[in-house]
Motif scaffolding. Structure first.
Motif: not given
Length: 580
Positions: A206, A218, A222, A225-226, A229
């Motif tokens: 992030f 972001v 998103l 990225i999720c 991560s």
């Protein structure tokens, strides 16, 4: 003989003020006065020697030899790794294979933010887990430049991404060293880290995107990225909780790479983030053949195999049979520890075959055969790589020279003890100690060797758990990696911006402090309302005897298997056109 002194002025505050002078001096001359990195490093090393002699009353010969010892260590094994990694990357450029690599990455995604996550965060975490010592920064920064990123921008992003996996770098060496100096079990320490480090793994993707394109960016990517991560943090946490400290980076990075690649095959962002000077995206891209892509990636595939081999205990045992270790003249057993009151052995381990840099160099040599690179071309690329890194070696060596003077004189321990005087608030500041340790030495491993016992003692003194102290030290040390002069020098060298290290510091210091603040608050919460997350402490078990012959035989089998794989690569993926 010299006995380490931790409070030479009779006032810990005043002693700490003096101990911090070389660090402040380094920042001022580098960032404010914009002195070139190698001059800043050399002047800092000289200043450290002067303070060690005049304030800490260290004999001149021991202070000078300490600096020389650190300088030599900067060349081997640290500089050896950087040189080999740069040589490998330059080979892919010289042979034209990097163009194919760029196209293969673009075929996954054209979005620059996602390219950074794939290369610097996912692939970089694998390199950190397998080799460490600057390898991820060297290779990923060079790859970004090859993809069209501005040199300084690429260096900054590579440094930022190389934070989450540091604690388990080099197959868990920082944790294993922490276990050794504290007497705690490495697996138990890993269980503590399972509740600390995944937080950094969640935040960094992030944070990278925020740095590149703001909060709006972001939301644009998103889902990706999720996925990045979550896949990294979950696998990292599960692996270190159940399997110990050796494999978390390896498993987490592979899981992250696979999940990201598969996800991006079926999902594309509505807005593609590109740079203003980027070449326009072609509507009909050239379709790459699988064989060509594998051939282009073969140097890095071979690198992964070789680094994995070098991380196997049996292989290392076999390779270390030809290592040469010898006492450092003058200073060996001449420094008495201020804590244990025993002489400190000073040995230089010239493990020329088992060093990570040798594994990388062999990967480059094997790649020459796979890509059919002539000896003249390979030699020219190697010499050019040496010229490219000449000042980097001076920076790394001089900074480590300062670190060794600081370690042996007691200056670095003075800084640690000063921070530890915060009493009940100590958990809030504990990560700063690991942060300082990695900044000074360039290694989370060294930071734990220096401050591991201090952390456990301080936490137990305030009624907390020593395990949390080690968790804070390891987490803070990982965030200190991006501001380490060693890492800065490596990033500047591989991106050809030597002399601009001060600009890298401006970027790295700001973001490192922000991330350190988040981790510090989290550690403080674990020491209070989240105390239930701390596992029970278990001591190290009795070491089991291992048959040396069986160990060497197993290592030989792995190396033979690697040789066979490389030969198959060379036959199957022979280039249609030979490189000059």
């Amino acid at each position: 003989m010299y006995t380490q002194v931790f409070d030479p002025m009779g006032s810990l505050t005043l002693s700490a003020f003096i101990a911090f002078i070389p660090i402040v001096f380094f920042f001022v001359v580098l960032v404010v006065l914009k002195v070139k990195g190698y001059w800043a490093g050399l002047m800092t090393a000289v200043l450290a020697i002067i303070l060690a002699v005049l304030v800490y009353h260290m004999p001149v010969d021991l202070a000078v030899v300490s600096a020389i010892h650190g300088f030599v260590y900067g060349f081997f094994p640290i500089g050896w790794i950087v040189l080999a990694a740069t040589f490998l990357y330059n080979l892919t450029v010289e042979t034209g294979q990097f163009e194919v690599i760029k196209k293969s990455i673009s075929s996954i995604t054209d979005d620059r933010r996602l390219q950074v996550l794939l290369i610097c965060f996912c692939f970089g975490a694998f390199l950190e887990g397998a080799a460490g010592f600057g390898t991820p920064v060297a290779i990923t920064a060079a790859m970004l430049v090859g993809l069209g990123f501005r040199a300084r921008y690429a260096a900054c992003l590579a440094l930022l991404a190389n934070t989450a996996p540091v604690a388990f770098g080099g197959l868990g060496i920082p944790v294993l060293v922490a276990a050794q100096v504290t007497g705690l079990d490495g697996n138990t320490i890993a269980k503590m880290l399972a509740w600390v480090l995944p937080l950094i793994g969640i935040i960094i993707p992030f944070y990278i995107v925020i740095v590149m394109s703001g909060i709006k960016g972001v939301f644009e990517i998103l889902p990706a990225i999720c996925i990045c991560s979550a896949s990294f943090a979950i696998v990292l946490g599960v692996t270190c909780y159940y399997l110990g400290p050796v494999l978390p980076d390896i498993t987490a990075s592979i899981a992250c790479l696979v999940c990201m690649t598969l996800f991006l095959k079926v999902w594309k962002p509505a807005h593609i983030f590109r740079f203003d000077n980027d070449v326009p995206i072609e509507e009909h891209k050239e379709k790459l053949k699988t064989k060509d892509v594998i051939r282009a990636w073969s140097p890095f595939i071979i690198l992964i195999i070789m680094i994995a081999d070098w991380g196997i205990k049996s292989v290392l045992a076999l390779l270390n049979t030809v290592s040469v270790a010898f006492p450092v003249p003058i200073i060996h057993n001449a420094v008495i520890s201020g804590t244990t009151h025993q002489a400190i052995p000073m040995l230089f381990n010239f493990n020329w075959l088992s060093a990570a840099g040798t594994a990388i160099l062999l990967s480059a040599i094997i790649s020459c055969f796979v890509l059919r690179v002539s000896r003249n071309t390979a030699w020219t690329v190697f010499l050019n790589s040496c010229k490219q890194l000449k000042w980097t070696f001076v920076v790394i060596g001089s900074v480590l020279g300062y670190a060794y003077v600081g370690n042996n004189s007691g200056m670095i321990t003075t800084m640690g003890y000063f921070v530890a005087t915060s009493g009940a608030l100590f958990p809030l500041f504990a990560s700063i100690i690991g942060w300082i340790g990695t900044f000074v030495t360039g290694s989370d491993t060294s930071a734990n060797a220096l401050f591991g016992k201090l952390q456990t003692t301080a936490f137990e003194a305030i009624g907390s758990s020593g395990l949390l102290g080690l968790g804070a030290n390891l987490a803070g040390g990982g965030l200190g990696k991006m501001i380490s002069p060693q890492s800065i020098a490596i990033a500047a060298a591989v991106t050809n911006i030597v002399g601009q290290e001060g600009e890298l510091y401006k970027f790295s210091m700001k973001h490192s402090i922000i991330l350190l603040s988040i981790v510090s608050v989290y550690v403080y919460m674990i020491s209070g309302p989240l105390y239930f997350l701390i596992p029970s402490i278990s001591n190290t078990g009795t070491a089991t005897q291992v048959n040396s012959s069986a160990l060497y035989s197993t290592g030989a089998v792995f190396l033979i298997g690697t040789a066979i794989i490389c030969i198959i690569f060379s036959i199957i993926f022979k280039p249609v056109k030979q490189a000059n």
